[in-house]
Design a protein around this motif. Structure first.
Motif, PDB file in Angstrom:
ATOM      1  N   ASN A 182     -74.224  40.752  15.936  1.00  0.00           N
ATOM      2  CA  ASN A 182     -75.177  39.925  15.580  1.00  0.00           C
ATOM      3  C   ASN A 182     -74.596  38.956  14.706  1.00  0.00           C
ATOM      4  O   ASN A 182     -75.261  37.628  14.503  1.00  0.00           O
ATOM      5  N   PHE A 183     -73.771  39.053  13.937  1.00  0.00           N
ATOM      6  CA  PHE A 183     -73.036  37.985  13.008  1.00  0.00           C
ATOM      7  C   PHE A 183     -72.700  36.864  13.954  1.00  0.00           C
ATOM      8  O   PHE A 183     -72.933  35.800  13.663  1.00  0.00           O
ATOM      9  N   ARG A 184     -72.018  37.138  14.894  1.00  0.00           N
ATOM     10  CA  ARG A 184     -71.521  36.159  15.706  1.00  0.00           C
ATOM     11  C   ARG A 184     -72.537  35.361  16.325  1.00  0.00           C
ATOM     12  O   ARG A 184     -72.628  34.081  16.194  1.00  0.00           O
ATOM     13  N   ASP A 185     -73.708  36.075  16.656  1.00  0.00           N
ATOM     14  CA  ASP A 185     -74.810  35.149  17.232  1.00  0.00           C
ATOM     15  C   ASP A 185     -75.466  34.318  16.162  1.00  0.00           C
ATOM     16  O   ASP A 185     -75.859  33.289  16.577  1.00  0.00           O
ATOM     17  N   ARG A 192     -76.034  26.010   3.817  1.00  0.00           N
ATOM     18  CA  ARG A 192     -77.475  26.587   3.573  1.00  0.00           C
ATOM     19  C   ARG A 192     -77.724  27.783   4.212  1.00  0.00           C
ATOM     20  O   ARG A 192     -78.568  28.398   4.223  1.00  0.00           O
ATOM     21  N   ALA A 193     -76.787  28.039   5.367  1.00  0.00           N
ATOM     22  CA  ALA A 193     -77.081  29.201   6.025  1.00  0.00           C
ATOM     23  C   ALA A 193     -76.411  30.329   5.381  1.00  0.00           C
ATOM     24  O   ALA A 193     -76.353  31.422   6.002  1.00  0.00           O
ATOM     25  N   ASN A 194     -75.868  30.030   4.221  1.00  0.00           N
ATOM     26  CA  ASN A 194     -75.208  31.094   3.344  1.00  0.00           C
ATOM     27  C   ASN A 194     -74.311  31.743   3.844  1.00  0.00           C
ATOM     28  O   ASN A 194     -73.806  33.131   4.020  1.00  0.00           O
ATOM     29  N   LEU A 195     -73.224  31.010   4.688  1.00  0.00           N
ATOM     30  CA  LEU A 195     -71.947  31.514   4.969  1.00  0.00           C
ATOM     31  C   LEU A 195     -70.791  31.115   3.996  1.00  0.00           C
ATOM     32  O   LEU A 195     -69.784  31.836   4.514  1.00  0.00           O
ATOM     33  N   ALA A 196     -70.959  30.284   3.213  1.00  0.00           N
ATOM     34  CA  ALA A 196     -69.435  30.192   2.550  1.00  0.00           C
ATOM     35  C   ALA A 196     -68.879  31.159   1.878  1.00  0.00           C
ATOM     36  O   ALA A 196     -67.776  31.030   1.573  1.00  0.00           O
ATOM     37  N   GLY A 197     -69.746  32.214   1.486  1.00  0.00           N
ATOM     38  CA  GLY A 197     -69.157  33.258   0.648  1.00  0.00           C
ATOM     39  C   GLY A 197     -68.770  34.646   1.600  1.00  0.00           C
ATOM     40  O   GLY A 197     -68.820  35.578   1.161  1.00  0.00           O
ATOM     41  N   VAL A 198     -68.272  34.288   2.670  1.00  0.00           N
ATOM     42  CA  VAL A 198     -68.288  35.307   3.720  1.00  0.00           C
ATOM     43  C   VAL A 198     -67.348  36.522   3.062  1.00  0.00           C
ATOM     44  O   VAL A 198     -67.796  37.696   3.459  1.00  0.00           O
ATOM     45  N   ILE A 199     -66.322  36.187   2.736  1.00  0.00           N
ATOM     46  CA  ILE A 199     -65.239  37.424   2.257  1.00  0.00           C
ATOM     47  C   ILE A 199     -65.491  37.733   0.684  1.00  0.00           C
ATOM     48  O   ILE A 199     -64.921  38.557   0.365  1.00  0.00           O
ATOM     49  N   ILE A 200     -66.193  36.622   0.144  1.00  0.00           N
ATOM     50  CA  ILE A 200     -66.391  36.971  -1.551  1.00  0.00           C
ATOM     51  C   ILE A 200     -67.169  38.080  -1.806  1.00  0.00           C
ATOM     52  O   ILE A 200     -68.548  38.110  -1.119  1.00  0.00           O
ATOM     53  N   ILE A 239     -64.726  35.753  13.113  1.00  0.00           N
ATOM     54  CA  ILE A 239     -65.632  35.367  13.935  1.00  0.00           C
ATOM     55  C   ILE A 239     -66.402  33.873  13.244  1.00  0.00           C
ATOM     56  O   ILE A 239     -66.744  33.039  14.136  1.00  0.00           O
ATOM     57  N   PHE A 240     -66.352  34.026  11.966  1.00  0.00           N
ATOM     58  CA  PHE A 240     -67.216  32.759  11.345  1.00  0.00           C
ATOM     59  C   PHE A 240     -66.011  31.582  11.582  1.00  0.00           C
ATOM     60  O   PHE A 240     -66.601  30.521  12.338  1.00  0.00           O
ATOM     61  N   ILE A 241     -65.090  31.532  11.467  1.00  0.00           N
ATOM     62  CA  ILE A 241     -64.011  30.583  11.787  1.00  0.00           C
ATOM     63  C   ILE A 241     -63.800  30.393  13.059  1.00  0.00           C
ATOM     64  O   ILE A 241     -63.670  29.175  13.580  1.00  0.00           O
ATOM     65  N   GLU A 242     -63.858  31.381  13.948  1.00  0.00           N
ATOM     66  CA  GLU A 242     -63.682  30.870  15.372  1.00  0.00           C
ATOM     67  C   GLU A 242     -64.950  30.205  16.001  1.00  0.00           C
ATOM     68  O   GLU A 242     -64.811  29.102  16.812  1.00  0.00           O
TER      69      GLU A 242
END
Ligand code: CAA
Length: 373
Positions: A12-15, A48-56, A72-75
Motif C-alpha cells: 500500500n505504501f508503494r501504491d 506535501r505528501a508527508n513523505l520527507a520523514g520516511v525513516i525519521i 520503495i520510496f526512493i525506487e
C-alpha cells in the motif's frame, strides 16, 4: 493543516508513493532536465505528501518507517525522476541517518522535525578537490576559537548544497592525526563565510543541484559539533553504508523503468515474438530481481541492528552496474528512438552517476574485498 496519513503496509505504501510520483513528480521530470534547475515543484509535492520523514522516528516528527519503506520510496521516485530521488536520498536518508546515530539530542530536536516536514533540506559535505575516494585525506580544517570552531576549506560535488538549510561537514580539527583527526559539524548555510562557488552543469540528475562550496572562517558553535571530536570520518563511513542502500534503490527504480520503456516499445512494434528483443527483456528482469534481493537483504540487516557494510556495498555495486547495463540494453532495443531527447535518453544520462556517487564501483569492490580478507 490536517496531517496526511501515509499507508504503512509495504505494498500500500508503494501504491501511495507511486501515485504521488506519477501525478506530481513525473510531469516535471523533463522540464527540469531541459531547464537544468532544481525540481522544486516535485520536492514540494513529495513534502506535501508527508513523505520527507520516511525513516525519521515519530518522536522527531517523521513517519518512523523501515529501511524497506525507504527503498520503495526512493525506487518509485527514481522510476519517474532520478533527480528528485537523489535529492530525497540525501535529505531523507543519508542526512537523518547521520544525525540520528551521532548528533546530540539538542541538534536532533532542533533539526530533525524540520527535515521530516521538508521545511529544511540537508546536505552532506565530505568530498573535496583533493580527495574523493580517499576521503580520509580531506584538507578542510576547523580551528578552535572562543565558543566553537572556525572552518576553512572547500567541498565539491555536494548534492543539495545550494538549496539546503545545513550541511553536515567533515573537517580536520587535529590534522596531525590524519583521518582520526576528522570531526563532524552541522554548518548552517546562511553562516557568514560560507559561499557556493558554482553549481555543476551535469550529464544527468539535472533537476538536482550539485555544488562546490567554500568555507572561509565559518563559525560553528560547540553545540553544533556532531558527536565526538576525531570520530567524524567513522561517522561518515557508517552513514555512507545507509546512503549506499539509497543509491541501490535508485538502481532498482532505473532498471524497472528501463524494462517498462523497453516492453512498451516491443509491444507497440509487434516484436513480442522476436527473441532477440524478448530475451534482452528477460535479462533486465533477472537483473532487477537480483539487485532487489541484495538491496532488501542489506535493509533487513540494518533494521535488525546487524552489521551491513559489506551487504550495502554489494547492493550498491550490483544495482548500479545492472542499472547501467539495463539502460544500455534499453537503448539497443529502441535504436534511434532512444537517442533523441526524451525519457529514455534522459534515463540513460541519469544512470552513469549511480556507479560513481556515494563511493565508486571500485570503492564498493574495495569494501567487499576487505571484508573477505
Ligand atoms: N562504518 C563505521 N566505521 C567504519 C566503516 C564503516 N562502514 N568503515 C571503516 N570504518 C572505520 C574503520 O574501522 C577505521 O576505524 P579505526 O581507525 O578505529 O580502526 C576508520 O573507520 C577508518 O577506516 P579505514 O582505515 O578503512 O579507512 P580508509 O581511509 O582506508 O577508507 C574507504 C576506506 C572505504 C576507501 C573510504 O574512504 C570510502 O568509503 N571512500 C569513498 C568515499 C565516498 O563514498 N564518497 C562519496 C561521498 S557522497 C557525496 O559526496 C555525494 C553527496 O552529496 C551525497
Amino acid at each position: 493543516m490536517t496531517e496526511i496519513l501515509v499507508p504503512t503496509e509495504l505494498e500500500n505504501f508503494r501504491d501511495y508513493v507511486r501515485e504521488v510520483a506519477e501525478r506530481y513528480v513525473k510531469p516535471w521530470a523533463m522540464v527540469v532536465d531541459k531547464e537544468d534547475r532544481f525540481a522544486k515543484e516535485s520536492f514540494e509535492a513529495v513534502k506535501r505528501a508527508n513523505l520527507a520523514g520516511v525513516i525519521i522516528p515519530k518522536e522527531y516528527g517523521g513517519l518512523g518507517l523501515t529501511t524497506k519503506h525507504y527503498i520503495i520510496f526512493i525506487e518509485e521516485l527514481t522510476r519517474v525522476c532520478p533527480s528528485t530521488a537523489v535529492t530525497f536520498a540525501v535529505t531523507s536518508g543519508l542526512v537523518p541517518k547521520f544525525l540520528l546515530d551521532f548528533a546530540s539530542e539538542e541538534i536532533k530536536r532542533e533539526y530533525l522535525p524540520k527535515v521530516a516536514s521538508g521545511e529544511y533540506i540537508g546536505a552532506f559535505g565530505l568530498t573535496e578537490p583533493c580527495c574523493g575516494s580517499d576521503a580520509g585525506s580531506l584538507k578542510t580544517r576547523a580551528e578552535e576559537v572562543e565558543g566553537g570552531f572556525k572552518i576553512y576549506g572547500q567541498k565539491i560535488f555536494i548534492t543539495n548544497a545550494s538549496v539546503s538549510k545545513f550541511i553536515i561537514t567533515m573537517a580536520k580539527t587535529d590534522p596531525e592525526k590524519g583521518k582520526k583527526g576528522i570531526t563532524a559539524f552541522l554548518v548552517d548555510t546562511d553562516s557568514e563565510g560560507l559561499s557556493i562557488i558554482k553549481n555543476e552543469d551535469k550529464l544527468g540528475w539535472r533537476g538536482s543541484v550539485t555544488s562546490a562550496i567554500s568555507y572561509d572562517g565559518v563559525f560553528v558553535p560547540y553545540w553544533k559539533v556532531i558527536g565526538k571530536r576525531g570520530e567524524g570520518f567513522k561517522y561518515a563511513l557508517s552513514s555512507l553504508d545507509a546512503g549506499r542502500i539509497g543509491i541501490a534503490a535508485m538502481g532498482l527504480g532505473t532498471i524497472k523503468r528501463a524494462i517498462e520503456i523497453s516492453a512498451d516499445y516491443i509491444r507497440q512494434n509487434g516484436l513480442s515474438s522476436n527473441e532477440s528483443y524478448t530475451f534482452r527483456l528477460s535479462d533486465m528482469y533477472v537483473m532487477y530481481e537480483t539487485a532487489r534481493e541484495y538491496t532488501f537483504f542489506a535493509a533487513e540487516l540494518r533494521d535488525a541492528g546487524k552489521p551491513y557494510t559489506k551487504e550495502a556495498a554489494i547492493a550498491k555495486l550490483v544495482a548500479s552496474e545492472y542499472a547501467m547495463r539495463a539502460v544500455n540494453i534499453m537503448l539497443d532495443i529502441l535504436g534511434p528512438d532512444g537517442v533523441v531527447w526524451g525519457e529514455a535518453e534522459r534515463l540513460f544520462r541519469d544512470t552513469k552517476i549511480l556507479e560513481i556517487g556515494e563511493g565508486t564501483s571500485e570503492i564498493q569492490r574495495l569494501v567487499i574485498s576487505r571484508s573477505i580478507l
